[in-house]
Design an enzyme around this catalytic site. Structure first.
Site: not given
Ligand SMILES: Cc1cc2nc3c(=O)[nH]c(=O)nc-3n(C[C@H](O)[C@H](O)[C@H](O)COP(=O)(O)O)c2cc1C
Length: 322
Positions: A1, A54, A84, A124, A186-187, A210
């Protein structure tokens, strides 16, 4: 993230039981140009393994060149970002915008696969750009499989949703039905129950966490145990361990990123670790007002000294968005 899962975050997470970690996304274009900030984002350490990098980008040649750099740097896996949702990214045709361009995405996958020789390549993605049905993810996963990618991760939201609503685990299940390569769900996984529901509703092969890990590095071992059939209640760290872990996070930030960046990063990190704790506002405000890491350390110690022994368990700042 992005701006979260830096080297100190990963080292803490691994110490508490995280099995596999990813770096935040890096721009393929910036990497090929040897942009200094981008190279800093790739900083790792011997204990920081296994580790996936990534790439973000949509130009096949550029992605192929960046992929070679990632492989040569010694990462264990390369993931491609089709998730993204940020406008600045999608307006360049990158990230989740590629979900609307299957032919272009296929060219990216194929070019990257040809340039990488030793490590697995995965993708992803969100479940769709605007289409809520999950069919865009299904289509993209089939393309990924046909181009020889090793696995797909699906975040059960569309780009249009941002971080609103709830992740759609049934859509992840549609992808799982459609391809033979592993599908990682994921999510919104912040507890063992969430992970079990994701697994039951999608029959996914793995779970990616995440935001649930922010300020709660204990979640990984708890999820691992629940998913391997343990009946034990989740492990809840006591006040002393939470204090030690936050101070260690600060110490690692200073060690790996220097005092100034560490102090600035603590403005975010303190939010994660104090989520749901009593009287945290004054500490959060005070940390935002200084770049003195010695002072920050003292403020954390004073805050934890004044906390009662009985605390609510660590909880993720789940509404945090990119
Ligand atoms: C602050 C932030 C930064 C993120 N950066 C990335 C990233 O660099 N690459 C990516 O694949 N997903 C990124 N995500 C998405 C998360 O990997 C994930 O897919 C999303 O937050 C949903 O999963 P979660 O509910 O477990 O957080 C980011 C999410 C947040 C909130």
């Amino acid at each position: 993230m992005a701006a979260c899962t830096d080297l100190p975050f990963r080292l803490i997470a691994r110490e508490k039981g995280l099995a596999f970690s990813f770096l935040e996304m890096v721009s393929a274009q910036a990497l090929v140009r040897e942009n200094e900030k981008t190279l800093r984002l790739l900083k790792t350490a011997p204990g920081d393994r296994p580790l996936g990098a990534q790439l973000l980008g949509c130009d096949p040649d550029n992605m192929a060149a960046a992929a070679r750099i990632i492989e040569d740097l010694g990462f264990d896996l390369l993931d491609l970002n089709l998730g993204c949702p940020v406008k600045k990214v999608t307006s360049n045709g990158e990230g989740s915008a590629l979900l609307k361009e299957p032919a272009k995405a296929a060219k990216v996958f194929s070019a990257v696969k040809r340039s990488v020789k030793r490590i697995p390549v995965t993708v992803k993605m969100r479940k769709g750009f605007q289409d809520d049905s999950g069919e865009e993810a299904v289509r993209m996963a089939k393309i990924a499989q046909a181009e020889g990618l090793s696995a797909v991760t699906v975040h059960g939201r569309t780009q249009a949703q941002g971080y609103s609503g709830r992740a759609d685990y049934a859509a992840i299940g549609k992808v799982k039905e459609a391809v033979g390569i592993p599908v990682i769900g994921n999510g919104d996984v912040v507890s063992a129950e969430d992970a079990q529901r994701l697994k039951a509703e999608s029959r996914c092969d793995g779970i990616m966490v995440g935001r649930g890990g922010l300020g709660n590095p204990w979640i990984y071992r708890n999820l691992e145990r629940a998913m391997t059939g343990s009946e034990d209640p989740p492990y809840v760290p006591d006040v002393a361990e939470r204090r030690r872990t936050l101070l260690k996070h600060l110490e690692l930030e200073v060690e790996h990123l220097g005092e100034r960046l560490a102090a600035l990063n603590m403005r975010r990190i303190i939010l994660w670790y104090t989520q749901g704790l009593p009287n945290c506002k004054a500490l959060r405000v005070a940390v935002c007002r200084t770049t003195d890491v010695v002072l920050i350390k003292r403020m954390i110690e004073d805050y934890f000294d004044a906390l009662p022994c009985e605390l609510p368990p660590p909880m993720a700042p789940i509404l945090l968005a990119e």
